[in-house]
Enzyme design. Structure first.
Site, PDB file in Angstrom:
ATOM      1  N   GLU A  34     -12.549  -4.773  12.797  1.00 57.04           N
ATOM      2  CA  GLU A  34     -12.954  -4.950  11.396  1.00 57.04           C
ATOM      3  C   GLU A  34     -14.456  -4.766  11.287  1.00 57.04           C
ATOM      4  O   GLU A  34     -15.217  -5.448  11.968  1.00 57.04           O
ATOM      5  CB  GLU A  34     -12.542  -6.343  10.902  1.00 57.04           C
ATOM      6  CG  GLU A  34     -13.110  -6.738   9.553  1.00 57.04           C
ATOM      7  CD  GLU A  34     -12.816  -5.714   8.470  1.00 57.04           C
ATOM      8  OE1 GLU A  34     -13.788  -5.278   7.806  1.00 57.04           O
ATOM      9  OE2 GLU A  34     -11.649  -5.343   8.277  1.00 57.04           O
ATOM     10  N   THR A  43     -11.569  -4.725  -0.466  1.00 55.61           N
ATOM     11  CA  THR A  43     -10.432  -4.620  -1.384  1.00 55.61           C
ATOM     12  C   THR A  43      -9.493  -5.815  -1.297  1.00 55.61           C
ATOM     13  O   THR A  43      -8.972  -6.285  -2.313  1.00 55.61           O
ATOM     14  CB  THR A  43      -9.660  -3.313  -1.102  1.00 55.61           C
ATOM     15  OG1 THR A  43     -10.574  -2.214  -1.177  1.00 55.61           O
ATOM     16  CG2 THR A  43      -8.560  -3.109  -2.108  1.00 55.61           C
ATOM     17  N   HIS A  52       2.826  -8.661  -7.627  1.00 52.51           N
ATOM     18  CA  HIS A  52       3.441  -7.738  -8.577  1.00 52.51           C
ATOM     19  C   HIS A  52       4.952  -7.703  -8.399  1.00 52.51           C
ATOM     20  O   HIS A  52       5.478  -7.891  -7.298  1.00 52.51           O
ATOM     21  CB  HIS A  52       2.845  -6.340  -8.404  1.00 52.51           C
ATOM     22  CG  HIS A  52       1.430  -6.251  -8.854  1.00 52.51           C
ATOM     23  ND1 HIS A  52       1.073  -6.302 -10.185  1.00 52.51           N
ATOM     24  CD2 HIS A  52       0.267  -6.121  -8.161  1.00 52.51           C
ATOM     25  CE1 HIS A  52      -0.247  -6.195 -10.296  1.00 52.51           C
ATOM     26  NE2 HIS A  52      -0.758  -6.097  -9.077  1.00 52.51           N
ATOM     27  N   ARG A 313     -10.903  -0.058  -5.595  1.00 57.20           N
ATOM     28  CA  ARG A 313      -9.546   0.296  -5.175  1.00 57.20           C
ATOM     29  C   ARG A 313      -9.551   1.697  -4.553  1.00 57.20           C
ATOM     30  O   ARG A 313     -10.064   2.648  -5.165  1.00 57.20           O
ATOM     31  CB  ARG A 313      -8.596   0.261  -6.373  1.00 57.20           C
ATOM     32  CG  ARG A 313      -8.597  -1.070  -7.096  1.00 57.20           C
ATOM     33  CD  ARG A 313      -7.599  -1.115  -8.227  1.00 57.20           C
ATOM     34  NE  ARG A 313      -7.977  -0.319  -9.387  1.00 57.20           N
ATOM     35  CZ  ARG A 313      -8.835  -0.705 -10.334  1.00 57.20           C
ATOM     36  NH1 ARG A 313      -9.427  -1.878 -10.227  1.00 57.20           N
ATOM     37  NH2 ARG A 313      -9.093   0.056 -11.363  1.00 57.20           N
ATOM     38  N   ILE A 344      -3.885   2.672   0.387  1.00 63.11           N
ATOM     39  CA  ILE A 344      -3.185   1.418   0.101  1.00 63.11           C
ATOM     40  C   ILE A 344      -4.028   0.608  -0.878  1.00 63.11           C
ATOM     41  O   ILE A 344      -4.952  -0.107  -0.501  1.00 63.11           O
ATOM     42  CB  ILE A 344      -2.903   0.615   1.386  1.00 63.11           C
ATOM     43  CG1 ILE A 344      -2.282   1.500   2.448  1.00 63.11           C
ATOM     44  CG2 ILE A 344      -2.006  -0.572   1.052  1.00 63.11           C
ATOM     45  CD1 ILE A 344      -0.965   2.132   2.090  1.00 63.11           C
ATOM     46  N   SER A 346      -3.463  -1.308  -5.084  1.00 65.12           N
ATOM     47  CA  SER A 346      -2.432  -2.082  -5.749  1.00 65.12           C
ATOM     48  C   SER A 346      -1.130  -1.282  -5.779  1.00 65.12           C
ATOM     49  O   SER A 346      -1.158  -0.077  -6.074  1.00 65.12           O
ATOM     50  CB  SER A 346      -2.872  -2.408  -7.177  1.00 65.12           C
ATOM     51  OG  SER A 346      -1.924  -3.177  -7.846  1.00 65.12           O
ATOM     52  N   CYS A 408     -18.807 -30.571  -1.730  1.00 64.92           N
ATOM     53  CA  CYS A 408     -18.809 -29.756  -2.945  1.00 64.92           C
ATOM     54  C   CYS A 408     -18.212 -30.585  -4.068  1.00 64.92           C
ATOM     55  O   CYS A 408     -17.007 -30.854  -4.080  1.00 64.92           O
ATOM     56  CB  CYS A 408     -17.999 -28.473  -2.731  1.00 64.92           C
ATOM     57  SG  CYS A 408     -17.768 -27.470  -4.219  1.00 64.92           S
ATOM     58  N   CYS A 445     -21.157 -25.005 -10.575  1.00 67.50           N
ATOM     59  CA  CYS A 445     -22.576 -24.835 -10.213  1.00 67.50           C
ATOM     60  C   CYS A 445     -22.791 -23.709  -9.214  1.00 67.50           C
ATOM     61  O   CYS A 445     -23.934 -23.413  -8.872  1.00 67.50           O
ATOM     62  CB  CYS A 445     -23.156 -26.144  -9.689  1.00 67.50           C
ATOM     63  SG  CYS A 445     -22.755 -26.511  -7.969  1.00 67.50           S
ATOM     64  N   CYS A 450     -23.818 -27.703  -2.998  1.00 71.36           N
ATOM     65  CA  CYS A 450     -23.198 -27.761  -1.673  1.00 71.36           C
ATOM     66  C   CYS A 450     -23.727 -26.721  -0.673  1.00 71.36           C
ATOM     67  O   CYS A 450     -23.522 -26.875   0.530  1.00 71.36           O
ATOM     68  CB  CYS A 450     -21.687 -27.601  -1.786  1.00 71.36           C
ATOM     69  SG  CYS A 450     -21.141 -26.071  -2.541  1.00 71.36           S
TER      70      CYS A 450
END
Length: 489
Positions: A34, A43, A52, A313, A344, A346, A408, A445, A450
């Protein structure tokens, strides 16, 4: 240093991580490369978070098949991976006779695709389901739902790691050299990887990676969409996602979508991105979102706006006509040992596991794989203080006093949750990494209270100098030195 694997997946987004998890069902040595600092920074994390139903896509297309399959299995998937999910249903609203004709067309397509429960409803029924929705009539799709794309992607990746997959973050793929024995030598920013199989799941860069792996010719058009994030005060008026009738090109304009955590997303619009890093927000787009979003959601008050963001996208288009094409999932004789996924977009979030199963099936068609007897499909997420009852909170604090310290205030995230996020299985040690695992800094905020506490916890837990702490991407340093006194940090 060169490392050897059976399969290397290029791209650790939601689809790449789903593929890694599916591969870990078999006795294989698996790596994921990655290029970003986390698995959901592009994405996979910058989208609406919709599950969906599958009515929008051409019958028989891979998009339609995988969307319907992924939708129908997701209640079990969410439980297995311990990710928040709500099957809310969705309203696709119309104002004109032309809109009604389009909705009738997509209802027929959805039924042909296997989508269940679709119906056309009038304004009275709309008011019963979602009185804040605009429109004179609507198509009601009870199968649709909402999820947290960060949580889902992270859950897939963490479960893959628990089952033996190795992730290499900040590790960009640079090129491939085919070896005399048929294996692939992958060049990366973190050394070389030798592998029998390579899976291209590179998202925005999938066409480029495909060409480097010996399958040229694909064209990706990066389409940018901008969003507003509305405060949870607006969330009280949004129970169901509200979409406009689809355009003639089978796309949606701005919609209003509640999130699983109670906010509301307004967007996206649609514009051609300059490049894969064109995430800036523009005044023109924001003004357009306010106008178009108000037609979908009747409570578009500026006092509710807390943030805006953009996503891109990777639409695969016909090079001659520019027409958007179906997903690509393939193997080719001219590129042996390559499983290739291109374009790839939506409904990629919904389709991730169906695509992953099909990707693994392509490998199994070429060689026999041995099941991994230790594979465990279950993953337990961070237990959230905000979701506990009063009794559960008392018990959690008694067992772990760090649950009694709020880091937080907006999202009621405790020190215990922050520490669990810091020590995550993927080894992500950024402020944004903590953010997407806990929702700290996502409240009203936006980190004003935090963020300093998170950076201090990163320093203490990991033994870091403050100048080593990054917001997210490599090089996004939080500090360059001492804030006070001008001396060394």
């Amino acid at each position: 240093m060169q490392q050897s694997y059976d399969v290397v997946v290029i791209g650790g987004g939601v689809v790449g991580s789903a593929i890694a998890r599916e591969l870990s069902r078999w006795r294989l040595r698996i790596a994921v490369l990655e290029k970003e600092s986390d698995v959901c920074t592009q994405t996979s994390g910058r989208n609406t978070g919709m599950l969906h139903a599958g009515f929008l896509y051409k019958t028989g297309s891979l998009k339609a098949i995988c969307a319907v399959e992924g939708n129908q299995e997701f209640d079990a998937v969410a439980q297995e991976l311990d990710v928040p999910f709500k099957r809310t249903g969705k309203l696709i609203v119309g104002f004109t006779d032309e809109h009604r004709q389009r909705l009738e067309h997509f209802m027929a397509r959805g039924e042909a695709n296997g989508v269940k429960g679709l119906e056309l409803i009038d304004r009275k029924r709309m008011d019963e389901l979602e009185p804040s929705a605009g429109g004179n009539f609507a198509m009601w799709c009870p199968a649709s739902g909402i999820l947290d794309p960060f949580a889902y992607t992270i859950a897939l990746a963490e479960n893959a790691v628990r089952n033996g997959v190795e992730y290499f973050l900040n590790c960009a793929f640079l090129g491939e050299e085919r070896q005399p024995d048929g294996t692939h030598l992958l060049r990366t920013e973190k050394g070389d990887f030798r592998t029998r199989w390579v899976v291209n799941s590179a998202g925005l860069h999938s066409a480029e990676v495909s060409a480097r792996l010996g399958i040229p010719g694909y064209v990706i058009k990066p389409v940018k969409g901008e969003y507003f994030v509305l405060d949870k005060l607006a969330g009280q008026f949004a129970r169901i996602p509200v979409y406009p009738a689809p355009n003639p090109d089978n796309t949606f304009d701005t919609h209003a979508t509640p999130t699983v955590d109670g906010n509301v997303l307004i967007g996206p619009d649609s514009q051609l991105a300059r490049d894969d890093q064109d995430y800036e927000s523009t005044q023109a787009a924001m003004d357009g979102l306010i106008e178009s979003g108000s037609r979908m959601f009747q409570h578009m008050e500026k006092s509710y706006f807390i943030r805006n963001f953009a996503g891109i996208r990777p639409k695969r288009v016909d090079p001659a006509t520019g027409t958007v094409q179906d997903f690509v999932l393939e193997t080719r004789d001219e590129a042996p040992g390559v499983v290739n996924l291109v374009g790839i977009e939506s409904p990629g979030l919904t389709s991730a596991l169906p695509l992953a199963r099909r990707a693994v099936a392509l490998i199994r068609a070429k060689e026999e794989l041995v099941p991994n007897p230790g594979f465990d499909p279950r993953r337990k997420g961070i237990r959230r203080f905000i979701d506990m009852s009063d009794g559960e909170r008392e018990a959690a604090i008694a067992a772990n006093p760090d649950y009694g310290e709020i880091f937080c205030r907006c999202e009621q995230v405790t020190k215990a949750e922050i520490l669990q996020a810091i020590h995550n299985p993927l080894g992500v040690h950024t402020v944004n990494g903590v953010k997407v695992r806990t929702r700290a800094t996502m409240g009203r905020c936006q980190g004003g209270y935090c963020e300093t506490r998170i950076t201090e916890a990163l320093q203490q837990e990991l033994g870091l100098d403050c100048r080593d702490i990054e917001l997210g991407p490599a090089g996004s340093w939080m500090f360059t030195g001492s804030v006070k006194g001008g001396g060394e940090a």
